[in-house]
Design a protein around this motif. Sequence first.
Motif, PDB file in Angstrom:
ATOM      1  N   TRP A 148       0.580  -1.391   0.238  1.00  0.00           N
ATOM      2  CA  TRP A 148       0.166  -0.164  -0.336  1.00  0.00           C
ATOM      3  C   TRP A 148       0.946   1.182   0.027  1.00  0.00           C
ATOM      4  O   TRP A 148       0.771   2.021  -0.376  1.00  0.00           O
ATOM      5  N   LYS A 149       2.005   1.046   0.160  1.00  0.00           N
ATOM      6  CA  LYS A 149       3.010   2.479   0.273  1.00  0.00           C
ATOM      7  C   LYS A 149       3.353   3.140  -1.127  1.00  0.00           C
ATOM      8  O   LYS A 149       2.981   2.226  -2.124  1.00  0.00           O
ATOM      9  N   PRO A 150       3.398   4.202  -0.770  1.00  0.00           N
ATOM     10  CA  PRO A 150       3.067   5.441  -1.965  1.00  0.00           C
ATOM     11  C   PRO A 150       4.728   5.039  -3.339  1.00  0.00           C
ATOM     12  O   PRO A 150       5.440   4.879  -2.296  1.00  0.00           O
ATOM     13  N   GLN A 159      -4.588   7.369  -0.250  1.00  0.00           N
ATOM     14  CA  GLN A 159      -3.636   7.386   0.798  1.00  0.00           C
ATOM     15  C   GLN A 159      -3.877   6.809   1.199  1.00  0.00           C
ATOM     16  O   GLN A 159      -4.861   6.526   1.641  1.00  0.00           O
ATOM     17  N   THR A 160      -3.321   5.771   1.946  1.00  0.00           N
ATOM     18  CA  THR A 160      -3.142   5.095   3.236  1.00  0.00           C
ATOM     19  C   THR A 160      -3.389   5.599   4.390  1.00  0.00           C
ATOM     20  O   THR A 160      -2.002   6.062   4.897  1.00  0.00           O
ATOM     21  N   ILE A 161      -4.417   5.736   5.523  1.00  0.00           N
ATOM     22  CA  ILE A 161      -3.887   5.909   6.150  1.00  0.00           C
ATOM     23  C   ILE A 161      -4.014   5.246   7.573  1.00  0.00           C
ATOM     24  O   ILE A 161      -4.968   4.809   8.340  1.00  0.00           O
ATOM     25  N   ILE A 162      -2.415   5.400   8.411  1.00  0.00           N
ATOM     26  CA  ILE A 162      -2.044   4.682   9.041  1.00  0.00           C
ATOM     27  C   ILE A 162      -3.236   3.988  10.586  1.00  0.00           C
ATOM     28  O   ILE A 162      -2.922   3.424  10.988  1.00  0.00           O
ATOM     29  N   ALA A 189      -6.638  -1.669  -5.693  1.00  0.00           N
ATOM     30  CA  ALA A 189      -7.114  -2.260  -4.316  1.00  0.00           C
ATOM     31  C   ALA A 189      -8.586  -0.647  -4.558  1.00  0.00           C
ATOM     32  O   ALA A 189      -8.171   0.578  -4.476  1.00  0.00           O
ATOM     33  N   GLY A 190      -9.810  -0.897  -4.977  1.00  0.00           N
ATOM     34  CA  GLY A 190     -10.647  -0.120  -5.744  1.00  0.00           C
ATOM     35  C   GLY A 190     -11.527   0.074  -3.841  1.00  0.00           C
ATOM     36  O   GLY A 190     -11.341   1.481  -3.506  1.00  0.00           O
ATOM     37  N   ASP A 191     -11.511  -0.598  -3.695  1.00  0.00           N
ATOM     38  CA  ASP A 191     -12.619  -0.775  -2.389  1.00  0.00           C
ATOM     39  C   ASP A 191     -11.807  -1.722  -1.169  1.00  0.00           C
ATOM     40  O   ASP A 191     -11.478  -3.061  -1.698  1.00  0.00           O
ATOM     41  N   GLY A 192     -11.556  -1.211   0.277  1.00  0.00           N
ATOM     42  CA  GLY A 192     -11.482  -1.909   1.073  1.00  0.00           C
ATOM     43  C   GLY A 192     -10.137  -2.485   1.589  1.00  0.00           C
ATOM     44  O   GLY A 192      -9.522  -2.631   1.904  1.00  0.00           O
ATOM     45  N   ASN A 193      -9.260  -1.282   0.651  1.00  0.00           N
ATOM     46  CA  ASN A 193      -8.140  -1.099   0.835  1.00  0.00           C
ATOM     47  C   ASN A 193      -8.033  -1.340   2.492  1.00  0.00           C
ATOM     48  O   ASN A 193      -6.186  -1.643   2.844  1.00  0.00           O
ATOM     49  N   HIS A 194      -7.856   0.092   3.495  1.00  0.00           N
ATOM     50  CA  HIS A 194      -7.161  -0.001   4.978  1.00  0.00           C
ATOM     51  C   HIS A 194      -7.668  -1.546   5.532  1.00  0.00           C
ATOM     52  O   HIS A 194      -7.083  -2.152   6.347  1.00  0.00           O
ATOM     53  N   SER A 195      -8.929  -3.006   5.146  1.00  0.00           N
ATOM     54  CA  SER A 195      -8.683  -3.916   4.894  1.00  0.00           C
ATOM     55  C   SER A 195      -7.504  -4.823   4.338  1.00  0.00           C
ATOM     56  O   SER A 195      -7.229  -5.629   5.527  1.00  0.00           O
ATOM     57  N   LEU A 196      -7.205  -4.839   3.563  1.00  0.00           N
ATOM     58  CA  LEU A 196      -6.372  -5.407   2.823  1.00  0.00           C
ATOM     59  C   LEU A 196      -4.884  -5.009   3.850  1.00  0.00           C
ATOM     60  O   LEU A 196      -4.356  -5.826   3.951  1.00  0.00           O
ATOM     61  N   ALA A 197      -4.762  -3.472   4.057  1.00  0.00           N
ATOM     62  CA  ALA A 197      -3.063  -3.178   4.208  1.00  0.00           C
ATOM     63  C   ALA A 197      -3.285  -3.695   5.818  1.00  0.00           C
ATOM     64  O   ALA A 197      -2.091  -4.314   6.358  1.00  0.00           O
ATOM     65  N   ALA A 220       0.031   4.898 -11.554  1.00  0.00           N
ATOM     66  CA  ALA A 220       1.505   4.178 -11.137  1.00  0.00           C
ATOM     67  C   ALA A 220       2.642   5.252 -11.167  1.00  0.00           C
ATOM     68  O   ALA A 220       3.696   4.942 -11.108  1.00  0.00           O
ATOM     69  N   THR A 221       1.952   6.268 -12.559  1.00  0.00           N
ATOM     70  CA  THR A 221       3.439   8.089 -12.559  1.00  0.00           C
ATOM     71  C   THR A 221       3.335   8.309 -10.896  1.00  0.00           C
ATOM     72  O   THR A 221       4.866   8.814 -10.636  1.00  0.00           O
ATOM     73  N   ASN A 222       2.075   8.688 -10.485  1.00  0.00           N
ATOM     74  CA  ASN A 222       2.287   9.752  -9.312  1.00  0.00           C
ATOM     75  C   ASN A 222       2.079   8.644  -8.207  1.00  0.00           C
ATOM     76  O   ASN A 222       2.315   9.377  -6.640  1.00  0.00           O
ATOM     77  N   GLY A 223       1.664   7.680  -8.257  1.00  0.00           N
ATOM     78  CA  GLY A 223       1.406   7.521  -6.542  1.00  0.00           C
ATOM     79  C   GLY A 223       0.063   6.932  -6.803  1.00  0.00           C
ATOM     80  O   GLY A 223      -0.604   7.598  -7.506  1.00  0.00           O
ATOM     81  N   PRO A 224      -0.888   6.415  -4.836  1.00  0.00           N
ATOM     82  CA  PRO A 224      -1.513   6.419  -4.492  1.00  0.00           C
ATOM     83  C   PRO A 224      -2.485   7.673  -4.842  1.00  0.00           C
ATOM     84  O   PRO A 224      -1.427   9.177  -4.226  1.00  0.00           O
ATOM     85  N   LEU A 225      -4.259   7.947  -5.033  1.00  0.00           N
ATOM     86  CA  LEU A 225      -4.628   9.127  -5.355  1.00  0.00           C
ATOM     87  C   LEU A 225      -4.610   9.795  -3.736  1.00  0.00           C
ATOM     88  O   LEU A 225      -5.038   9.490  -3.021  1.00  0.00           O
ATOM     89  N   PRO A 226      -4.912  11.101  -3.856  1.00  0.00           N
ATOM     90  CA  PRO A 226      -5.352  11.771  -2.654  1.00  0.00           C
ATOM     91  C   PRO A 226      -6.433  10.908  -1.890  1.00  0.00           C
ATOM     92  O   PRO A 226      -7.144  10.369  -2.514  1.00  0.00           O
ATOM     93  N   ARG A 227      -6.826  11.636  -0.264  1.00  0.00           N
ATOM     94  CA  ARG A 227      -7.585  11.232  -0.280  1.00  0.00           C
ATOM     95  C   ARG A 227      -8.959  10.925  -0.695  1.00  0.00           C
ATOM     96  O   ARG A 227      -9.095  12.276  -0.823  1.00  0.00           O
ATOM     97  N   LYS A 228     -10.073  10.729  -0.103  1.00  0.00           N
ATOM     98  CA  LYS A 228     -11.921  10.567  -1.065  1.00  0.00           C
ATOM     99  C   LYS A 228     -11.413  11.390  -2.505  1.00  0.00           C
ATOM    100  O   LYS A 228     -11.770  12.813  -2.809  1.00  0.00           O
TER     101      LYS A 228
END
Length: 429
Positions: free
Chosen positions: A118-120, A131-134, A227-235, A400-408
Amino acid sequence: MKNAFVKADILLPKDRSNMEQWAVIACDQFTQDKDYWSRCAANTKGNPSTLNIIFPEVYLNEGDKAERIEKINRTMKEYRESVFDTPVKSFIYIERTTEYGHTRCGLIGAIDLEAYEWKPFSTALIRSTEQTIIDRIPPRVAIRKNASVETPHIMLLADDARGLLVDTVGKAAKKQEPLYDTDLMEKGGHITGWTLAESDEKLVQNALDELAEQNRQPDGSTFLFAAGDGNHSLATAKAVWDELKTSVPEADRENHPCRYALVEIVSIYDKGLTFEPIHRVLFGAEGRSVAEELAAVLEGTLTAAADSEELEKAVGSSKADFGIEFMEDGELKCLLLHTAIKELAVSRLQPALDKIMEGKNWEIDFIHGADEVLRLSRKPESTGILLPPIAKDSFFQTIATNGPLPRKSFSMGEATEKRYYLECRSLVD
């Protein structure tokens, strides 16, 4: 690559005559609506249900967390002993029709958590979209680390415009009789699932090989799933496995059940998968100043729209333009911010907003639905910002180019269209 997505030992109830009471919506939905979850409890009372083996997040801040987790773990053990049928070792193809008339197709299997990060700026096969909220991981770890069963609300996206994976497998799977076929409670629509015959399992690996080649990146890595939905569960599953594997002999790690996570794969181009932008509203800001500062940061130009309808239409037909509404001298102002952004527009907007908000006492809220944004923008010192639709064709490349999208950044459909817990998998041998 060969083991990034594999068939799983799927657990379902022996008695599948009442699956509507068995399946409940993802725990991170209706987090401000205890009445919703009370209705679920009433609907399922006295019957086996996934409601009894999940922790709805509406209750996370209550004082009985430890007791709830203990009860969940105890119920999982009871279900393993008396409720679940013999595991179905297969992929499962599903078709889910929602109350909005959308039909979404998916493929259930298990992913290898060693192939996910999940890391950028990860170069893993499976990456995060947002972005994953730790801070959101530890509470979930407390729930999962002693769990003996998992049930997924994780949905992974595949950049599969040709329908190589889910569509191809679906045609083969539907030659079988359905494994389950049920309505879903609380306006969840309907879902049907079919197993894939062992003789057709080669279709999955063939499709994965083609997708891997298609999604090879310039740096040599492969971006297979997002990961579209459930990213924090996967993390969370990843965090639990990373801690656990240090105590597992290396020879036993490859087949350890906690190394894998049950997921649903969906093509990002699936016609039943709706991507809704999440709009922004700024409070305490002077609207024209917001518009001019954003235009400067994003190197865009501002033009006036006649009214809200014209503004919303212009934004809705673009990929990189934003609508800005605010009150000025008692009049509603509607400005179109035109930009030359090539990647997903939200990936540039939120960093720009963060920049112009530095040192200011502005507040931001994230709003689903243009109507609510336009309503709020008519209040004093409120500035509504409409985002354009999510461009599916640039989604993977932006990450792939810029990393994970911003929150929300986006929402995959309405709340009742989210995944329901239905299939389960054992986390213990």
